[in-house]
Design a protein around this motif. Structure first.
Motif, short mmCIF file in Angstrom:
data_model
loop_
_atom_site.label_atom_id
_atom_site.label_comp_id
_atom_site.label_asym_id
_atom_site.label_seq_id
_atom_site.Cartn_x
_atom_site.Cartn_y
_atom_site.Cartn_z
N TRP A 290 0.60 -1.20 -0.04
CA TRP A 290 0.37 -0.10 -0.04
C TRP A 290 0.55 1.30 0.46
CZ3 TRP A 290 -4.75 -0.58 -2.17
CH2 TRP A 290 -5.02 -1.46 -1.87
N GLU A 291 2.20 1.33 0.46
CA GLU A 291 3.06 2.51 0.47
C GLU A 291 3.25 2.24 -0.67
OE1 GLU A 291 3.00 0.17 2.20
OE2 GLU A 291 2.35 1.11 4.26
N GLU A 292 3.84 1.47 -1.45
CA GLU A 292 3.83 1.97 -3.15
C GLU A 292 3.03 2.24 -3.73
OE1 GLU A 292 7.79 -1.42 -3.36
OE2 GLU A 292 6.14 -1.71 -3.85
N VAL A 293 1.27 1.49 -3.59
CA VAL A 293 0.73 1.90 -3.93
C VAL A 293 0.27 3.62 -3.80
CG1 VAL A 293 -1.95 2.42 -4.47
CG2 VAL A 293 -0.67 0.24 -4.07
N ALA A 294 0.64 4.14 -2.40
CA ALA A 294 0.56 5.78 -2.58
C ALA A 294 1.46 6.26 -3.22
CB ALA A 294 0.46 6.00 -0.93
N GLN A 295 2.86 5.81 -3.00
CA GLN A 295 3.77 7.25 -3.35
C GLN A 295 3.76 7.12 -5.54
OE1 GLN A 295 7.09 5.05 -2.38
NE2 GLN A 295 7.19 5.12 -0.29
N PHE A 296 3.14 6.02 -5.54
CA PHE A 296 2.52 6.42 -7.14
C PHE A 296 1.97 7.07 -7.56
CE2 PHE A 296 0.24 4.95 -11.19
CZ PHE A 296 1.35 4.31 -12.12
N LEU A 297 0.69 6.57 -6.84
CA LEU A 297 -0.52 7.41 -7.05
C LEU A 297 0.34 9.10 -6.66
CD1 LEU A 297 -3.69 5.89 -5.55
CD2 LEU A 297 -2.76 6.12 -8.43
N ASN A 298 1.23 9.44 -5.48
CA ASN A 298 1.04 10.85 -4.67
C ASN A 298 1.89 11.22 -5.75
OD1 ASN A 298 0.15 12.51 -2.80
ND2 ASN A 298 1.66 12.03 -2.55
N SER A 299 2.44 11.02 -6.60
CA SER A 299 3.93 11.34 -7.57
C SER A 299 2.99 12.87 -8.12
CB SER A 299 4.22 10.75 -9.16
OG SER A 299 3.14 9.86 -9.79
N ASP A 300 4.29 13.54 -8.63
CA ASP A 300 3.96 15.10 -9.60
C ASP A 300 2.93 14.82 -10.79
OD1 ASP A 300 5.04 17.70 -8.49
OD2 ASP A 300 5.39 17.32 -10.80
N ASP A 301 3.47 13.79 -11.31
CA ASP A 301 2.51 14.09 -12.71
C ASP A 301 1.14 13.46 -12.49
OD1 ASP A 301 3.78 11.30 -12.56
OD2 ASP A 301 3.95 11.09 -14.48
N ARG A 302 0.52 13.02 -11.20
CA ARG A 302 -0.09 12.85 -11.14
C ARG A 302 -1.36 13.21 -9.34
NH1 ARG A 302 2.90 8.33 -11.75
NH2 ARG A 302 2.51 6.78 -13.77
N ILE A 303 -2.15 12.79 -8.39
CA ILE A 303 -2.53 13.10 -7.48
C ILE A 303 -1.94 14.72 -7.05
CG2 ILE A 303 -3.71 13.18 -5.19
CD1 ILE A 303 -4.22 10.82 -6.21
N ALA A 304 -0.47 14.54 -6.45
CA ALA A 304 -0.16 15.95 -5.85
C ALA A 304 0.75 16.68 -6.73
CB ALA A 304 1.01 15.04 -5.61
N GLY A 305 0.20 16.13 -7.79
CA GLY A 305 1.50 17.63 -8.53
C GLY A 305 0.02 18.36 -9.21
N GLN A 306 -1.39 17.86 -10.00
CA GLN A 306 -2.76 17.77 -9.70
C GLN A 306 -3.04 19.10 -9.09
OE1 GLN A 306 -4.19 14.37 -10.53
NE2 GLN A 306 -3.50 14.19 -13.27
N ILE A 307 -2.90 18.88 -8.19
CA ILE A 307 -3.27 19.69 -7.08
C ILE A 307 -2.86 20.62 -6.64
CG2 ILE A 307 -3.60 19.87 -4.71
CD1 ILE A 307 -4.86 16.86 -3.87
N LYS A 308 -1.66 20.52 -7.44
CA LYS A 308 -0.35 21.78 -7.40
C LYS A 308 -0.91 22.84 -8.60
CE LYS A 308 3.40 19.70 -5.37
NZ LYS A 308 4.68 18.90 -4.83
N ARG A 309 -1.27 22.45 -9.72
CA ARG A 309 -1.39 23.22 -10.20
C ARG A 309 -2.88 23.37 -10.94
NH1 ARG A 309 2.09 19.27 -12.04
NH2 ARG A 309 0.86 17.32 -13.52
#
Length: 670
Positions: A290-309
């Protein structure tokens, strides 16, 4: 927790099955295939799979396309009755997004009929292959196999070519029996897939490793990205992990009442891409934990980056913040803004690039886009918010580390030491209330630090259905009365989704259908205040619930609120029971009886409970005075998912309710 443990156990259970499969070749069905011995279930079914074949393997095309996934399907089905004719139509969905595409090739289909002791073969023509565009990213290909009749054998074969690396579930169990099934999955060493078993049948795969050779090539491109020439490189040898599955005499998946999604229990193998490693030491992981799933989804080109932009939300967040500093006020303002602005387009999150800015400008988007926009707005308003990855009931139960297992996103905000879940896709929802489609086990809340936590998606709040009726019976047995019904939480969502936004005539039609009465008048709806119960009031007239025999009148006192039949009819149960959400149903009915009648008998009161506090039912019959009687009942379901071990007790519980509510109040002429 016991239910979760049992589900997990059957999902990962591997045992042994020995199969001797008859060989089938495309276009080569013989007379002996019509004479294959079938068991009683296979004979009685509308159709039976004589053979299900599946092979999935990879091939390297060139540097531009890279690895391509090929899946070959070959099914042979015997049609036993007219109701089995539907199996003569096969539908496949194909996904595409830019250069990422799925194509179907090498389609063949035949019908075989036995005539005068000889096999007559009819080949399907190209005109029977129909392609339709379902969405911008999904096409549907249908094949209609000709000349089917009772006793026919049909067969089809096709190949799906895909640049996606998602291996479709290997499905063995169907809604009809399967005589033989075989699947072979071949995975190059560069790919790592998690494998999970679903269903209650035993599976023992044959696992081995083979060596393969592949010519890898470099694609030279012009300045515009087009191909110019192909340069072959050296031949490379690599290992390939092979899994073979063979099963025999698979029973049909038996449909049972109160199951959220039958496919959760269909015998199948789920493949989830966990990691790729094309160069030694350059491994990219996705779903090993689950940690790897979260890191994959929370990458800059996914959720985390999308929220920043999401700077396009700055102005509206500033405006909303100025209206209140209270946390709960800001939560509701942000939620209402996104809910009113955005319309859910109901398209799938899978195989689609999520674009928050475009969705915002278009005022429409996927559940992912709408609810991640809500998370971004909440954050800009100074609140602690996070996205929650979820799977709808129609998609499955993601109880293992997965990315493809999620097809939905909801928003969460932290308030008063707990996470409040929100879904802004529905116009009749509000913070803290999810639609039933997403009340499915657990979601994963993705934190800013790349970690995740499990979040229960089942509702904690009771949904209520309360009815109050006052009715008068005349000397001929006709009943006239008034009824007021209140529906809260999920029950209220259902009522609002059913009745809001349609004409009064249509509202009346639906109400009459639901309560099964023709004479209904003075209908009034109060559906606008989402935090209050949805309310329906109406007057009614009926002669359906009384019977006069001689000088006696027999009254069915629950009227149209009666539970007329037990939903649990099977002698046994295999699957867990899904009651959807905690629920209460309370009814109070007061009757005025005719002056020239008196009460002879009323049913005895009843109180019955399910063990371990799972549910309860009470009904009381009371004669208030010589001209009035009152019936009050209370049904309470305290659970959402109940393991099958409790089935017999629950079945008996409902049997007592149905039996009691059918009992009559007896009146006699004075």
């Amino acid at each position: 927790m016991m239910v979760k443990y049992r589900l997990l156990m059957f999902l990962v259970l591997f045992m042994s099955t020995v199969v001797t499969a008859q060989e089938y070749k495309v276009g080569k069905i013989k007379k002996q295939h019509f004479e294959i011995a079938l068991n009683d279930e296979q004979k009685a079914a509308p159709a039976v799979y004589l053979n299900k074949y599946r092979r999935t393997h990879f091939e390297y095309r060139d540097e531009l396309d890279g690895w391509v996934l090929f899946t070959t399907v070959h099914d042979v089905i015997k049609i036993n009755s007219i109701s089995g004719f539907s199996y003569g139509t096969k539908k496949m969905q194909l996904y595409h997004d830019g250069r990422e595409v799925e194509n179907i090739k090498k389609i063949e289909a035949y019908t075989y009929n036995l005539e005068d002791g000889k096999v007559k073969r009819i080949k399907m023509g190209k005109e029977s292959i129909i392609k339709n565009r379902l969405t911008d990213n999904v096409d549907e290909v249908s094949i209609a196999i000709p000349a089917i009749r009772q006793g026919s054998i049909i067969e089809y074969q096709y190949v799906i070519e895909s640049t996606y690396w998602a291996i479709d579930d290997v499905i063995f169990q169907e809604d009809i029996p399967v005589k033989n099934a075989f699947a072979k999955i071949e995975v190059p060493q560069f790919f790592d897939y998690n494998k999970f078993v679903k269903g209650y049948l035993d599976i023992d795969p044959k696992l081995y490793v083979e060596s393969r050779n592949e010519n890898f090539s470099i694609e030279q491109k012009n300045p515009f990205g087009g191909r110019t020439s192909r340069t072959l490189t050296s031949n490379i040898q690599y290992k390939e992990a092979v899994s073979e599955y063979s099963l025999k005499d698979i029973p049909a998946l038996k449909k049972e009442a109160f199951v959220n999604n039958m496919d959760n229990y269909r015998v199948s193998i789920v493949y989830e891409l966990a990691a790729v490693e094309f160069r030694e030491g350059k491994k990219q992981t996705r779903a090993k934990s689950w940690e790897e799933v979260a890191q994959f989804l929370n990458s800059d080109d996914r959720i985390a980056g999308q929220i920043k932009r999401t700077n396009f939300l700055n102005d509206v967040s500033t405006e909303l913040k100025s209206k209140s500093v209270a946390t709960l006020d800001r939560v509701h303002m942000a939620y209402k803004y996104i809910q009113n602005k955005m319309t859910w387009d109901r398209s799938a999150n899978k195989y689609r690039v999520q674009n928050l800015r475009k969705a915002y400008n278009d005022n429409a988007g996927t559940a992912y886009e709408i609810n991640v926009l809500l998370v971004a707005l909440l954050k800009k308003m100074g609140l602690k918010a996070a996205p929650v990855m979820a799977s709808t009931k129609g998609h499955g139960i993601p109880i293992y580390p997965t990315i493809n297992g999620f097809d939905y996103v909801v928003a969460a905000v932290y308030y008063n030491n707990e996470w409040i879940l929100m879904d802004a896709t529905g116009k009749n929802l509000y913070p803290g209330l999810l639609p039933e489609r997403v009340m499915n086990w657990e979601g994963r809340l993705i934190k800013e630090n790349g970690q995740s936590i499990a979040i229960p998606l089942f509702s904690k709040e009771y949904s209520s259905n309360r009815s109050l009726m006052i009715a008068t019976i005349d000397e001929k047995g006709a009943i006239s009365g008034k009824c007021r019904r209140n529906f809260s939480n999920s029950e209220g969502i259902y009522i609002r989704n059913t009745y809001k936004g349609i004409s009064k005539d249509r509202q009346e039609e639906i109400l009459k259908e639901q309560i099964n009465l023709d004479e209904v008048s003075d209908i009034s709806f109060n559906l606008d205040h989402l935090f209050k119960p949805a309310t329906i009031s109406f007057s009614f007239n009926t002669v359906d619930f009384t019977e006069i025999i001689g000088d006696k009148m027999y009254l069915s006192p629950q009227l149209f609120l009666i539970k007329s039949q037990n939903p649990f009819k099977s002698s046994d149960r295999v699957l867990p029971i899904d009651f959807r959400y905690p629920r209460t149903v309370e009814n109070t009915i007061t009757f005025t009886i005719p002056e020239d009648y008196k009460v002879v008998s009323i049913p005895a009161n009843l109180e019955v409970n399910i063990s371990e506090g799972l549910g309860s039912y009470k009904i009381k019959f009371k004669q208030i005075n010589e001209t009035s009687i009152q019936i009050s009942s209370s049904f309470r379901n305290n659970s959402t998912l109940v393991e099958a071990d409790a089935y017999n007790e629950i079945k008996d519980f409902y049997t007592q309710i149905v039996t009691k509510e059918k009992e009559k109040v007896v009146l006699i002429k004075k």
